[in-house]
Design an enzyme around this catalytic site. Structure first.
Site, PDB file in Angstrom:
ATOM      1  N   LYS A 229      -5.489  19.292   8.440  1.00  0.00           N
ATOM      2  CA  LYS A 229      -4.916  19.669   9.768  1.00  0.00           C
ATOM      3  C   LYS A 229      -3.314  19.513   9.750  1.00  0.00           C
ATOM      4  CE  LYS A 229      -5.153  18.203  14.439  1.00  0.00           C
ATOM      5  NZ  LYS A 229      -5.819  17.263  15.594  1.00  0.00           N
ATOM      6  N   ASP A 234       1.462  18.525  19.163  1.00  0.00           N
ATOM      7  CA  ASP A 234       0.312  18.843  19.932  1.00  0.00           C
ATOM      8  C   ASP A 234       0.580  18.476  21.536  1.00  0.00           C
ATOM      9  OD1 ASP A 234      -2.104  19.583  21.033  1.00  0.00           O
ATOM     10  OD2 ASP A 234      -3.329  17.911  20.247  1.00  0.00           O
ATOM     11  N   LYS A 241      -1.078  17.278  27.648  1.00  0.00           N
ATOM     12  CA  LYS A 241      -1.259  15.744  27.468  1.00  0.00           C
ATOM     13  C   LYS A 241      -0.465  15.007  28.395  1.00  0.00           C
ATOM     14  CE  LYS A 241      -2.188  15.527  22.270  1.00  0.00           C
ATOM     15  NZ  LYS A 241      -3.495  15.050  22.381  1.00  0.00           N
ATOM     16  N   ASP A 252       0.312  14.532  14.260  1.00  0.00           N
ATOM     17  CA  ASP A 252      -0.836  15.332  14.436  1.00  0.00           C
ATOM     18  C   ASP A 252      -0.925  16.415  13.157  1.00  0.00           C
ATOM     19  OD1 ASP A 252      -3.249  15.691  15.617  1.00  0.00           O
ATOM     20  OD2 ASP A 252      -2.601  17.102  16.971  1.00  0.00           O
ATOM     21  N   ASP A 311      -6.834  20.900  24.305  1.00  0.00           N
ATOM     22  CA  ASP A 311      -6.397  20.003  23.450  1.00  0.00           C
ATOM     23  C   ASP A 311      -7.277  19.483  22.378  1.00  0.00           C
ATOM     24  OD1 ASP A 311      -4.610  17.887  22.730  1.00  0.00           O
ATOM     25  OD2 ASP A 311      -5.353  16.503  24.295  1.00  0.00           O
ATOM     26  N   GLU A 313      -7.544  21.479  19.930  1.00  0.00           N
ATOM     27  CA  GLU A 313      -7.244  22.622  18.936  1.00  0.00           C
ATOM     28  C   GLU A 313      -7.296  22.503  17.335  1.00  0.00           C
ATOM     29  OE1 GLU A 313      -4.390  19.905  17.974  1.00  0.00           O
ATOM     30  OE2 GLU A 313      -5.318  20.143  19.914  1.00  0.00           O
ATOM     31  N   ARG A 315      -9.884  21.289  15.552  1.00  0.00           N
ATOM     32  CA  ARG A 315     -11.012  21.908  14.893  1.00  0.00           C
ATOM     33  C   ARG A 315     -11.019  23.428  14.988  1.00  0.00           C
ATOM     34  NH1 ARG A 315     -14.429  18.619  19.252  1.00  0.00           N
ATOM     35  NH2 ARG A 315     -12.374  17.579  18.983  1.00  0.00           N
TER      36      ARG A 315
END
Length: 461
Positions: A229, A234, A241, A252, A311, A313, A315
């Site tokens: 990933k 993010d 967030k 992230d 949030d 995202e 996956r």
């Protein structure tokens, strides 16, 4: 500072590793002056406790580092690393009767204790040096592992301003060039042309275009595909967030950083396999063209996904990359991602939870984790929870309501995109919140050393 051992030095100073429950026997084996000095200084061989014994000329003639008790070593790894920066400017030669794996872990901890993130501010390097293990192959392996871990740490520690999708792609290109690997980057609107719709959708709101990084190395042997990933920052998207949760989001892309560090290890050690590395590199940003809660996206595989939280995202971008990986029918697919807060609630920051349907792979990985001081914990692909990711209006739900089993449902979501290969998923944290021996506060690799050690069993190498 290169994470390497010292060149041979006939003047190297003995450095004894001593367990607290074997202190009397260890001291009895030392010269009388060293034993008397240790007793005078009340040396107890506590975890990471250092004692230097002066030579007649006042320099360091011998050193001792405590391993502590077995309970101490179970609670805190790398006691030798804890003492490295306190040692004087000299070359040392390790003396220990530890078992082979435990001794190798101490050598590795020494190397890792030499790491510092110096892109924006230099830090004093430790002055002490250590001779390599007598086995040249082991010394080379440990140096390669430490260098791969340093790459992972550097990538995670770099703030998003300097580690966007293009920068992450550049880091992958540099690694590919170093290792004579092939690499292809798909960028921006070309993602739609090549059928990576969810990677494009997640990254389209950012000023810096999304990318898919595809690196290949090796001509023969079983194929291992690593998927990381690469969400370089993010914000949470339109489900923004709170500030406190956004502060660490430079990490992230920790999954991408970890697979690149692991890829370095695999290639530098010339493992007899074919390696593919896939990294969807995006920023999840806020803009007028950001994807929205309630949208339904169609993935590369054709499965539709209802967006119930922008949030969740990670996956989504992984799903397109996993679908591509699966089309190749590799012998093993492994994804690594800083995917869910639920994993941290479940196991904290130090354990790397992993998912697999293979008991054999799980056992191999767990054994390797103990050998490499790289703790992991198996989590279940719990089939009864499949209905939690099926919203009814689409094939899949990217953020099931209720908050239960968040790491498991995310893993189940990802598994839907791998049909043709054994699949293993790591839900890592990628960050060390408190400094520890060999592990400064900041970015950290999780699961890579254990996986590297387990690969020969998993792939019959």
């Amino acid at each position: 500072m290169p994470l390497t051992f010292s060149k041979p030095d006939p003047a190297a100073i003995p450095l004894h590793l001593i367990a607290s429950d074997q202190l009397d026997d260890a001291l009895a084996a030392l010269p009388d002056t060293a034993r008397t000095w240790a007793q005078t200084q009340s040396f107890k061989a506590g975890h990471g406790e250092l004692l230097t014994v002066p030579a007649p000329d006042g320099t360091c003639g011998l050193a001792m580092v405590g391993l502590g008790s077995a309970q101490d070593r179970a609670r805190t790894r790398f006691p030798l690393a804890a003492a490295r920066r306190a040692l004087p400017d000299a070359t040392f030669d390790l003396v220990s009767d530890l078992p082979e794996d435990a001794l190798a872990a101490e050598y590795l901890g020494w190397l890792l204790a030499g790491y510092s993130f110096s892109r924006y501010r230099t830090s004093p390097a430790p002055k002490a040096r250590l001779l390599a293990p007598q086995d040249p192959a082991l010394a080379h392996r440990l140096e390669v592992i430490a260098t791969g871990e340093a790459l992972t740490r550097d990538l995670i520690n770099t703030p998003a301003e300097d580690m966007g999708p293009a920068d992450l792609a550049d880091a992958a290109k540099a690694l590919a060039d170093q290792m004579s690997a092939k690499i292809e980057i798909t960028e921006g609107e070309a993602l739609l042309d090549k059928n990576f719709p969810m990677i494009h959708t997640v990254g389209r709101a950012a000023d810096r275009a999304p990318r898919l990084i595809d690196m290949r190395w090796g001509e023969s042997g079983p194929q291992l595909t690593l998927v990381g990933k690469g969400v370089c920052f993010d914000t949470g998207g339109l489900n923004l967030k709170p500030g406190a949760s956004m502060g660490l989001m430079k990490k992230d892309m920790g999954g991408a950083a970890t697979v690149l560090g692991l890829a370095h290890m695999i290639m530098a050690l010339q493992l007899p396999l074919r390696l593919r590395v896939l990294i969807p590199a995006v920023e999840n940003a806020v803009a007028g063209n950001a994807f929205r809660p309630g949208d339904i996206l169609t993935s590369r595989k054709g499965l539709t996904v209802e967006i119930n939280n922008t949030d969740a995202e990670g996956r989504l971008v992984l799903a397109d990359a996993l679908a591509l990986a699966d089309e190749d029918t590799p012998d093993l697919v492994v994804s690594m991602a800083t995917l869910t807060g639920a994993a941290r609630v479940a196991v904290g920051p130090d354990l790397a939870p992993f998912y697999t349907d293979s008991d054999t792979h799980a056992e191999s990985l767990s054994r390797a984790a103990g050998k490499t001081a790289d703790p992991v914990w198996r989590m279940p692909f719990h089939a009864p929870y499949e209905k939690m990711i099926e919203p009814g209006i689409a094939d899949l739900d990217n953020a099931p309501s209720g908050g239960f089993a968040g790491s498991i449902t995310a893993a189940l979501f990802l598994r839907r995109f791998v049909d043709n290969a054994p699949y293993m998923h790591f839900d890592i944290y990628g960050w060390n919140p408190t400094a520890a021996p060999g592990r400064p506060k900041g970015g950290v690799g999780m699961g890579a050393r254990a996986l590297l050690d387990a690969l020969p069993d998993m792939l019959d190498l």
